[in-house]
Design a protein around this motif. Structure first.
Motif, PDB file in Angstrom:
ATOM      1  N   GLN A   3      11.667  50.254 -89.483  1.00  0.00           N
ATOM      2  CA  GLN A   3      10.928  49.030 -89.167  1.00  0.00           C
ATOM      3  C   GLN A   3       9.608  49.391 -88.476  1.00  0.00           C
ATOM      4  O   GLN A   3       9.557  50.312 -87.667  1.00  0.00           O
ATOM      5  N   PRO A   4       8.544  48.664 -88.791  1.00  0.00           N
ATOM      6  CA  PRO A   4       7.273  48.926 -88.107  1.00  0.00           C
ATOM      7  C   PRO A   4       7.366  48.518 -86.645  1.00  0.00           C
ATOM      8  O   PRO A   4       8.122  47.619 -86.285  1.00  0.00           O
ATOM      9  N   CYS A   5       6.622  49.204 -85.828  1.00  0.00           N
ATOM     10  CA  CYS A   5       6.571  48.888 -84.402  1.00  0.00           C
ATOM     11  C   CYS A   5       5.758  47.608 -84.216  1.00  0.00           C
ATOM     12  O   CYS A   5       4.617  47.518 -84.654  1.00  0.00           O
ATOM     13  N   LEU A   6       6.376  46.620 -83.623  1.00  0.00           N
ATOM     14  CA  LEU A   6       5.692  45.356 -83.391  1.00  0.00           C
ATOM     15  C   LEU A   6       5.015  45.378 -82.036  1.00  0.00           C
ATOM     16  O   LEU A   6       5.609  45.799 -81.047  1.00  0.00           O
ATOM     17  N   GLN A   7       3.795  44.905 -82.005  1.00  0.00           N
ATOM     18  CA  GLN A   7       3.022  44.847 -80.776  1.00  0.00           C
ATOM     19  C   GLN A   7       2.470  43.436 -80.616  1.00  0.00           C
ATOM     20  O   GLN A   7       2.073  42.818 -81.601  1.00  0.00           O
ATOM     21  N   PRO A   8       2.414  42.945 -79.386  1.00  0.00           N
ATOM     22  CA  PRO A   8       1.786  41.637 -79.187  1.00  0.00           C
ATOM     23  C   PRO A   8       0.288  41.731 -79.481  1.00  0.00           C
ATOM     24  O   PRO A   8      -0.323  42.773 -79.277  1.00  0.00           O
ATOM     25  N   ASN A   9      -0.268  40.626 -79.989  1.00  0.00           N
ATOM     26  CA  ASN A   9      -1.694  40.578 -80.264  1.00  0.00           C
ATOM     27  C   ASN A   9      -2.304  39.402 -79.499  1.00  0.00           C
ATOM     28  O   ASN A   9      -1.624  38.739 -78.708  1.00  0.00           O
ATOM     29  N   ALA A  10      -3.566  39.129 -79.751  1.00  0.00           N
ATOM     30  CA  ALA A  10      -4.253  38.055 -79.033  1.00  0.00           C
ATOM     31  C   ALA A  10      -3.560  36.706 -79.226  1.00  0.00           C
ATOM     32  O   ALA A  10      -3.425  35.927 -78.279  1.00  0.00           O
ATOM     33  N   LEU A  11      -3.096  36.436 -80.439  1.00  0.00           N
ATOM     34  CA  LEU A  11      -2.416  35.170 -80.701  1.00  0.00           C
ATOM     35  C   LEU A  11      -1.113  35.065 -79.915  1.00  0.00           C
ATOM     36  O   LEU A  11      -0.832  34.037 -79.286  1.00  0.00           O
ATOM     37  N   SER A  12      -0.309  36.124 -79.943  1.00  0.00           N
ATOM     38  CA  SER A  12       0.965  36.065 -79.217  1.00  0.00           C
ATOM     39  C   SER A  12       0.734  35.931 -77.706  1.00  0.00           C
ATOM     40  O   SER A  12       1.464  35.209 -77.024  1.00  0.00           O
ATOM     41  N   TYR A  13      -0.310  36.596 -77.192  1.00  0.00           N
ATOM     42  CA  TYR A  13      -0.620  36.430 -75.769  1.00  0.00           C
ATOM     43  C   TYR A  13      -1.083  35.006 -75.475  1.00  0.00           C
ATOM     44  O   TYR A  13      -0.714  34.431 -74.445  1.00  0.00           O
ATOM     45  N   SER A  14      -1.878  34.424 -76.359  1.00  0.00           N
ATOM     46  CA  SER A  14      -2.327  33.043 -76.146  1.00  0.00           C
ATOM     47  C   SER A  14      -1.144  32.084 -76.121  1.00  0.00           C
ATOM     48  O   SER A  14      -1.104  31.155 -75.312  1.00  0.00           O
ATOM     49  N   ILE A  15      -0.165  32.310 -76.985  1.00  0.00           N
ATOM     50  CA  ILE A  15       1.039  31.474 -77.003  1.00  0.00           C
ATOM     51  C   ILE A  15       1.816  31.637 -75.696  1.00  0.00           C
ATOM     52  O   ILE A  15       2.272  30.653 -75.106  1.00  0.00           O
ATOM     53  N   LEU A  16       1.947  32.878 -75.230  1.00  0.00           N
ATOM     54  CA  LEU A  16       2.624  33.136 -73.963  1.00  0.00           C
ATOM     55  C   LEU A  16       1.890  32.458 -72.804  1.00  0.00           C
ATOM     56  O   LEU A  16       2.515  31.797 -71.956  1.00  0.00           O
ATOM     57  N   LEU A  17       0.577  32.607 -72.777  1.00  0.00           N
ATOM     58  CA  LEU A  17      -0.216  31.987 -71.713  1.00  0.00           C
ATOM     59  C   LEU A  17      -0.042  30.469 -71.716  1.00  0.00           C
ATOM     60  O   LEU A  17       0.128  29.850 -70.667  1.00  0.00           O
ATOM     61  N   LYS A  18      -0.070  29.882 -72.899  1.00  0.00           N
ATOM     62  CA  LYS A  18       0.084  28.426 -73.004  1.00  0.00           C
ATOM     63  C   LYS A  18       1.469  27.988 -72.528  1.00  0.00           C
ATOM     64  O   LYS A  18       1.614  26.983 -71.832  1.00  0.00           O
ATOM     65  N   ALA A  19       2.495  28.764 -72.899  1.00  0.00           N
ATOM     66  CA  ALA A  19       3.857  28.433 -72.466  1.00  0.00           C
ATOM     67  C   ALA A  19       3.967  28.483 -70.943  1.00  0.00           C
ATOM     68  O   ALA A  19       4.548  27.577 -70.326  1.00  0.00           O
ATOM     69  N   TRP A  20       3.393  29.528 -70.331  1.00  0.00           N
ATOM     70  CA  TRP A  20       3.422  29.607 -68.867  1.00  0.00           C
ATOM     71  C   TRP A  20       2.662  28.437 -68.266  1.00  0.00           C
ATOM     72  O   TRP A  20       3.125  27.796 -67.325  1.00  0.00           O
ATOM     73  N   GLY A  21       1.486  28.156 -68.812  1.00  0.00           N
ATOM     74  CA  GLY A  21       0.659  27.084 -68.273  1.00  0.00           C
ATOM     75  C   GLY A  21       1.299  25.718 -68.346  1.00  0.00           C
ATOM     76  O   GLY A  21       1.064  24.865 -67.498  1.00  0.00           O
ATOM     77  N   GLN A  22       2.137  25.501 -69.351  1.00  0.00           N
ATOM     78  CA  GLN A  22       2.790  24.204 -69.509  1.00  0.00           C
ATOM     79  C   GLN A  22       4.175  24.149 -68.876  1.00  0.00           C
ATOM     80  O   GLN A  22       4.837  23.120 -68.943  1.00  0.00           O
ATOM     81  N   SER A  23       4.591  25.232 -68.266  1.00  0.00           N
ATOM     82  CA  SER A  23       5.965  25.304 -67.767  1.00  0.00           C
ATOM     83  C   SER A  23       6.224  24.465 -66.527  1.00  0.00           C
ATOM     84  O   SER A  23       7.365  24.183 -66.205  1.00  0.00           O
ATOM     85  N   ARG A  24       5.187  24.087 -65.794  1.00  0.00           N
ATOM     86  CA  ARG A  24       5.314  23.311 -64.558  1.00  0.00           C
ATOM     87  C   ARG A  24       6.042  24.066 -63.447  1.00  0.00           C
ATOM     88  O   ARG A  24       6.486  23.472 -62.467  1.00  0.00           O
ATOM     89  N   ARG A  25       6.197  25.365 -63.631  1.00  0.00           N
ATOM     90  CA  ARG A  25       6.809  26.166 -62.570  1.00  0.00           C
ATOM     91  C   ARG A  25       5.786  26.423 -61.468  1.00  0.00           C
ATOM     92  O   ARG A  25       4.579  26.459 -61.721  1.00  0.00           O
ATOM     93  N   ALA A  26       6.260  26.631 -60.269  1.00  0.00           N
ATOM     94  CA  ALA A  26       5.362  26.877 -59.142  1.00  0.00           C
ATOM     95  C   ALA A  26       4.532  28.146 -59.341  1.00  0.00           C
ATOM     96  O   ALA A  26       3.397  28.228 -58.885  1.00  0.00           O
ATOM     97  N   ASP A  27       5.098  29.113 -60.055  1.00  0.00           N
ATOM     98  CA  ASP A  27       4.395  30.386 -60.255  1.00  0.00           C
ATOM     99  C   ASP A  27       3.670  30.460 -61.606  1.00  0.00           C
ATOM    100  O   ASP A  27       3.251  31.532 -62.027  1.00  0.00           O
ATOM    101  N   ALA A  28       3.512  29.318 -62.265  1.00  0.00           N
ATOM    102  CA  ALA A  28       2.922  29.309 -63.615  1.00  0.00           C
ATOM    103  C   ALA A  28       1.514  29.899 -63.640  1.00  0.00           C
ATOM    104  O   ALA A  28       1.194  30.716 -64.502  1.00  0.00           O
ATOM    105  N   ALA A  29       0.662  29.496 -62.700  1.00  0.00           N
ATOM    106  CA  ALA A  29      -0.712  30.012 -62.678  1.00  0.00           C
ATOM    107  C   ALA A  29      -0.708  31.519 -62.431  1.00  0.00           C
ATOM    108  O   ALA A  29      -1.428  32.268 -63.098  1.00  0.00           O
TER     109      ALA A  29
END
Length: 169
Positions: A3-29
């Protein structure tokens, strides 16, 4: 087959950032900023797939604006400065609006001054470049007007009036 080695890219990081930002957790920022820093680190180490555009920065600034406690608008402003100094991404009207929103939601008594200064900066950049991504819109004026209301002094009321006159022109 291997299997090829999978690496996160700009899109996957943007999705992660958006998920954290919308999580409403105290440590989201905080977590959003950590993920952005990791993305930047990978980029600086030569991973071209993590080339940061203005999207992840805008998401991080928006996460700071949504912070429920310990809102520190200087963190958003620092990201704006970082974008301005970058060769890879430049702030757009969304960036400026989100930074102004951070000041509006903070307890900073100078929020109105910051908001008006940032609005002027965005307008000046638009006038100089003609870049449609920097064109001031009703949203940035609304957020800046709201900032004048956070500390309702006579000076801020006059600033709000000036913004309304400017918007109507």
């Amino acid at each position: 087959a291997e299997q090829p080695c999978l690496q996160p890219n700009a899109l996957s990081y943007s999705i992660l950032l958006k998920a954290w930002g919308q999580s409403r957790r105290a440590d989201a920022a905080h977590e959003t900023l950590n993920a952005l820093r990791k993305m930047e680190r990978l980029w600086s180490q030569g991973d071209s797939s993590t080339n940061p555009s203005n999207v992840p920065y805008n998401i991080a600034i928006n996460a700071i604006a949504k912070c429920q406690e310990n809102l520190d608008p200087s963190k958003a402003y620092d990201l704006l400065l970082q974008m301005q100094a970058s060769e890879n991404c430049q702030p757009d009207i969304i960036t400026y609006t989100s930074v102004i929103e951070c000041y509006t939601k903070s307890n900073d008594p100078e929020a109105a001054d910051w908001a008006i200064a940032l609005l002027k900066q965005a307008k000046l950049l638009y006038a100089e470049t003609g870049n449609p991504k920097l064109k001031p819109n009703a949203r940035i004026y609304s957020v800046a007007l709201y900032a004048t209301n956070t500390n309702p002094t006579i000076g801020n009321i006059l600033k709000a009036r000036g913004l309304l006159v400017e918007l109507l022109d």
